[in-house]
Write a protein that holds these residues in place. Structure first.
Motif, PDB file in Angstrom:
ATOM      1  N   TYR A  32       0.818  -1.143  -0.130  1.00 24.07           N
ATOM      2  CA  TYR A  32      -0.051   0.006  -0.053  1.00 24.07           C
ATOM      3  C   TYR A  32       0.847   1.433   0.232  1.00 24.07           C
ATOM      4  N   SER A  33       0.129   2.196  -0.501  1.00 25.50           N
ATOM      5  CA  SER A  33       0.977   3.783  -0.592  1.00 25.50           C
ATOM      6  C   SER A  33       0.970   4.530   0.854  1.00 25.50           C
ATOM      7  N   ALA A  34       2.230   5.197   1.191  1.00 24.95           N
ATOM      8  CA  ALA A  34       2.005   5.975   2.141  1.00 24.95           C
ATOM      9  C   ALA A  34       1.512   7.276   1.693  1.00 24.95           C
ATOM     10  N   TRP A  35       0.453   7.642   2.921  1.00 28.27           N
ATOM     11  CA  TRP A  35       0.004   9.157   2.535  1.00 28.27           C
ATOM     12  C   TRP A  35       0.707   9.975   3.893  1.00 28.27           C
ATOM     13  N   LYS A  36       0.490   9.330   5.047  1.00 31.49           N
ATOM     14  CA  LYS A  36       1.565  10.125   6.207  1.00 31.49           C
ATOM     15  C   LYS A  36       2.717   9.092   6.811  1.00 31.49           C
ATOM     16  N   PRO A  37       3.718   9.229   6.031  1.00 32.18           N
ATOM     17  CA  PRO A  37       4.728   8.306   6.317  1.00 32.18           C
ATOM     18  C   PRO A  37       5.233   8.379   7.682  1.00 32.18           C
ATOM     19  N   SER A  38       5.098   9.497   8.516  1.00 32.26           N
ATOM     20  CA  SER A  38       5.614   9.467   9.557  1.00 32.26           C
ATOM     21  C   SER A  38       4.694   8.512  10.759  1.00 32.26           C
ATOM     22  N   ASP A  39       3.580   8.372   9.997  1.00 29.05           N
ATOM     23  CA  ASP A  39       2.916   7.282  11.065  1.00 29.05           C
ATOM     24  C   ASP A  39       2.839   5.939  10.903  1.00 29.05           C
ATOM     25  N   VAL A  40       3.850   5.552   9.909  1.00 27.59           N
ATOM     26  CA  VAL A  40       3.950   4.129   9.626  1.00 27.59           C
ATOM     27  C   VAL A  40       5.308   3.561  10.207  1.00 27.59           C
ATOM     28  N   PRO A  41       5.226   2.724  11.229  1.00 27.75           N
ATOM     29  CA  PRO A  41       6.301   2.315  11.982  1.00 27.75           C
ATOM     30  C   PRO A  41       7.231   1.412  11.277  1.00 27.75           C
ATOM     31  N   ASP A  42       8.599   1.698  11.508  1.00 35.50           N
ATOM     32  CA  ASP A  42       9.638   1.029  10.811  1.00 35.50           C
ATOM     33  C   ASP A  42       9.743   1.123   9.310  1.00 35.50           C
ATOM     34  N   PHE A  43       9.633   2.474   8.918  1.00 40.01           N
ATOM     35  CA  PHE A  43       9.419   2.810   7.449  1.00 40.01           C
ATOM     36  C   PHE A  43       9.836   4.326   7.204  1.00 40.01           C
ATOM     37  N   ASN A  44      10.851   4.259   6.212  1.00 42.47           N
ATOM     38  CA  ASN A  44      11.592   5.440   5.931  1.00 42.47           C
ATOM     39  C   ASN A  44      11.189   6.047   4.544  1.00 42.47           C
ATOM     40  N   GLY A  45      10.062   5.621   4.005  1.00 41.85           N
ATOM     41  CA  GLY A  45       9.768   6.238   2.688  1.00 41.85           C
ATOM     42  C   GLY A  45       8.744   7.524   2.596  1.00 41.85           C
ATOM     43  N   THR A  46       8.427   7.970   1.562  1.00 39.51           N
ATOM     44  CA  THR A  46       7.800   9.218   1.425  1.00 39.51           C
ATOM     45  C   THR A  46       6.613   9.005   0.862  1.00 39.51           C
ATOM     46  N   VAL A  47       5.893  10.086   0.745  1.00 37.69           N
ATOM     47  CA  VAL A  47       4.424  10.143   0.250  1.00 37.69           C
ATOM     48  C   VAL A  47       4.392   9.022  -1.024  1.00 37.69           C
ATOM     49  N   GLY A  48       3.550   8.327  -1.163  1.00 40.70           N
ATOM     50  CA  GLY A  48       3.420   7.331  -2.680  1.00 40.70           C
ATOM     51  C   GLY A  48       4.386   6.362  -2.569  1.00 40.70           C
ATOM     52  N   THR A  49       5.188   6.120  -1.396  1.00 38.95           N
ATOM     53  CA  THR A  49       6.299   4.932  -1.405  1.00 38.95           C
ATOM     54  C   THR A  49       5.527   3.673  -0.869  1.00 38.95           C
ATOM     55  N   GLN A  50       5.294   2.484  -1.438  1.00 39.53           N
ATOM     56  CA  GLN A  50       4.691   1.239  -1.092  1.00 39.53           C
ATOM     57  C   GLN A  50       5.236   0.763   0.038  1.00 39.53           C
ATOM     58  N   PHE A  51       4.400   0.115   1.080  1.00 41.61           N
ATOM     59  CA  PHE A  51       5.170  -0.525   2.080  1.00 41.61           C
ATOM     60  C   PHE A  51       4.092  -1.550   2.457  1.00 41.61           C
ATOM     61  N   ALA A  52       4.624  -2.673   3.183  1.00 39.13           N
ATOM     62  CA  ALA A  52       3.730  -4.075   3.457  1.00 39.13           C
ATOM     63  C   ALA A  52       2.862  -3.725   4.680  1.00 39.13           C
ATOM     64  N   ILE A  53       1.708  -4.496   4.601  1.00 36.05           N
ATOM     65  CA  ILE A  53       0.701  -4.450   5.535  1.00 36.05           C
ATOM     66  C   ILE A  53       1.202  -5.586   6.801  1.00 36.05           C
ATOM     67  N   GLY A  54       0.350  -5.122   7.827  1.00 36.74           N
ATOM     68  CA  GLY A  54       0.507  -6.051   8.985  1.00 36.74           C
ATOM     69  C   GLY A  54       1.896  -6.430   9.542  1.00 36.74           C
TER      70      GLY A  54
END
Length: 489
Positions: free
Chosen positions: A283-305
Motif C-alpha cells: 500500500y502507498s503511504a500518505w502520512k509516512p511518519s505514522d507508519v512504524p519501521d518505515f523511511n519512505g515518502t508520500v506514495g512509497t509502498q509498504f507492506a501491511i501487517g
C-alpha cells in the motif's frame, strides 16, 4: 485637472473591469432548485449549479449524440434527462424518460463513438443495446458481452471505450472484501482491470479467463479514463480500511488512495501494463511518519501487517510492485476520473470517507496534466486542487453531496452526479469559458483552493450576494465612466 492620456487609460481599465463583471453576471441565474444541505463551497472562477433532483442513487453519467444526459440509477436502470439551456449558464432538466428498466444495473455506462450502441454493467455482467438518441430508447434486446464477475463488497464494473484503441472495451473489477486473499492469485480475476475485443466476439467473454490484462493488485479501481493525447490509461483506486502495521493502528491517514498509470492500448509499450500494483500486500503511504519501521515518502509502498521474511517492504519495491503515479489522502474514495479533450487536466470525484474520525473527501478536484503525465511529481501531496467542496465536512455523509460520475457536454461544461442526495450538478466557469479549457495551457484556470465566498452556489445567500456585488460594482463603474468621459469631452 487630469490629462487626456491619464483619463483615457482610466477609461480603458474601467471597460475591462465592466466586461469582467459582465461575465460574472452572465454566469448567474436564479436557481430553480435548492439543496437540502448547505450550498457547496466553490473555487474562485467557478460555479456549481444544481440542475436535477429526486434521482434514484445516480452513479455513472454520459451524454448521447443529441445532448441528452443518460444516468445510471443504481438498482433501477438508466434514465434520460433532457437538458434545457436558457443561456447565461442557466441549465435545468425539462423532462425525464426511462431508457432501460433493469434493477441489476449499478454503475458503469458507455456509448459507442457513433452513439448507436449503449453499454452498461451489473455486478455480474456487461451488456449492450442498440440505441436511438432521437427517441431515447433501446432498439434491441440486451446482448451479454462479459460475464463471471459476481462478487460481494465492491460490485461496480466501470466501463471505458478508449478512443485510441477502437473496438476495445475496458472493464474494472474490485475486490470481494476489504482484504481479499484471492486477489493474490492472478487467475481469480479479482481486483483487476482488463480490456476485451468487441470486434471478434463469438461468445460472451469470461472475465476471469479472457481479455487483455492491464493491471492486477488493484483493490477497487472504480474510476478509469484515457488520457486523450497519448492514449495512456489512468485509474483511481480506493485503498484498504482499518489498516495496522506491526500491531499499530495507522488507519486514520494511511494508506493513501491512488492514481495509477496502467499503460496503453494503442500499441505503445509500457513497463506498467499487466503488472501487479500491490493489493492485498502492499500500500502507498500518505502520512509516512505514522507508519512504524518505515523511511519512505508520500506514495512509497509498504507492506501491511506484521513484517516477516516472506512479507516485508522489499516485497513492495519497484522491482516487485508498481507504485501509484499520485497518492491522495486516505479514505477520500475516488470514484471517477475524467480528462478534458486537451489533456491538460483530469477531474476526480472523491465520494468521501467513513473509516476516519474527521470526514474527508466529499468533493470534486482537478489535477493538472501536461504531455500525458500529471504535472506534480509522484511524492506530491498537493496535486489535487479542490474546486467544489462541502461547506462543512462534519455534516457528512448525511448532510452533504457525495460526488460520483462525471461527463462533458458538447459545450465543454462538466456535469457531476451525487448518489446519496439523488442529484446532478453542472460545474461552470464564471468567465464564460468552458470548464474543459482548464489546465496547463490555460494560466490561472486552476485556483489555489476552493472558497465559500467566491463561487455561486445552489440558491444560498452566497449566490445572491455574489450577484448583488457584480451588479452594484457594475453600476459604480458605469457612473465613474460617464464622469470621466465628460472630462475628456
Amino acid at each position: 485637472m487630469y490629462s487626456r492620456p491619464v483619463i483615457i487609460t482610466a477609461l480603458t481599465a474601467l471597460v475591462a473591469q465592466a466586461a469582467a463583471q459582465s461575465s460574472i453576471a452572465a454566469a448567474s441565474c436564479s436557481p430553480t432548485l435548492t439543496a437540502s444541505y448547505a450550498a457547496p463551497s466553490v473555487a474562485e472562477g467557478y460555479v456549481a449549479r444544481l440542475i436535477a433532483q429526486n434521482l434514484t442513487t445516480p452513479r455513472g453519467i454520459i451524454f448521447d449524440s443529441q445532448g441528452t444526459l443518460l444516468v445510471v440509477e443504481q438498482s433501477s436502470g438508466i434514465v434520460a434527462l433532457n437538458i434545457v439551456d436558457s443561456g447565461k449558464g442557466c441549465l435545468s432538466v425539462g423532462s425525464r424518460k426511462t431508457v432501460i428498466n433493469d434493477t441489476t444495473l449499478n454503475h458503469g455506462i458507455a456509448l459507442s463513438s457513433n452513439g448507436s450502441t449503449l453499454y452498461a454493467s451489473s455486478s455480474e455482467a456487461v451488456y449492450s443495446w442498440d440505441y436511438s438518441a432521437q427517441s431515447q430508447t433501446n432498439t434491441s434486446a440486451p446482448r451479454v458481452l462479459v460475464t463471471n464477475m459476481t462478487g460481494s463488497d465492491h460490485t461496480t464494473r466501470t466501463l471505458l471505450l478508449p478512443q485510441h484503441a477502437p473496438g476495445l472495451l475496458v472493464v474494472t473489477r474490485g475486490s470481494t472484501s476489504n482484504l481479499d486473499a484471492e486477489a493474490e492469485d492472478i487467475n481469480t480475476g479479482h481486483s483487476q482491470v482488463k480490456a476485451f475485443n468487441l470486434n471478434n466476439m463469438t461468445r460472451p467473454y469470461d472475465f476471469n479467463a479472457d481479455g487483455l490484462l492491464l493491471g492486477w493488485g488493484l483493490r477497487n479501481e472504480v474510476g478509469i479514463d484515457e488520457e486523450p493525447i497519448t492514449g495512456g490509461i489512468y485509474g483511481v483506486e480506493n485503498s484498504v480500511d482499518e489498516m495496522t502495521r506491526q500491531g499499530q493502528d495507522i488507519h486514520q491517514d494511511n494508506p493513501g488512495e491512488e492514481m495509477n498509470f496502467l499503460g496503453y492500448l494503442n500499441g505503445t509499450a509500457s513497463p506498467n501494463q499487466g503488472r501487479n500494483f500491490g493489493y492485498p500486500d502492499c500500500y502507498s503511504a500518505w502520512k509516512p511518519s505514522d507508519v512504524p519501521d518505515f523511511n519512505g515518502t508520500v506514495g512509497t509502498q509498504f507492506a501491511i501487517g506484521d513484517l516477516n521474511n516472506t512479507l516485508n517492504d522489499t516485497t513492495c519495491d519497484a522491482a516487485n510492485r508498481v507504485a501509484p503515479r499520485l497518492t491522495f489522502q486516505a479514505h477520500m474514495a475516488p470514484l471517477d476520473i475524467l480528462f478534458n479533450t486537451a489533456g491538460t487536466a483530469a477531474w476526480v470525484t472523491f465520494h468521501g470517507s467513513w473509516d476516519r474520525t474527521d470526514p474527508v473527501g466529499y468533493k470534486l478536484s482537478v489535477i493538472e496534466f501536461a504531455n500525458g503525465q500529471p504535472v506534480e511529481p509522484a511524492n506530491s501531496s498537493t496535486a489535487a486542487v479542490d474546486i467544489v467542496t462541502n461547506a462543512d465536512n462534519s455534516k457528512c455523509p448525511g448532510g452533504c453531496f457525495r460526488p460520483v460520475g462525471l461527463a462533458w457536454d458538447k459545450s465543454g461544461r462538466l456535469f457531476m452526479s451525487s448518489d446519496a442526495t439523488g442529484e446532478v450538478y453542472a460545474i461552470l466557469r464564471n468567465d464564460d469559458n468552458s470548464t474543459a479549457s482548464v489546465g496547463s495551457n490555460a494560466t490561472g484556470t486552476i485556483p489555489a483552493q476552493a472558497s465559500g465566498s467566491s463561487g455561486i452556489g445552489t440558491g444560498s445567500s452566497a449566490s445572491a450576494s455574489s450577484q448583488s456585488l457584480a451588479s452594484t460594482t457594475g453600476v459604480s463603474a458605469i457612473a465613474l465612466f460617464v464622469a470621466l468621459l465628460a472630462l475628456v469631452v
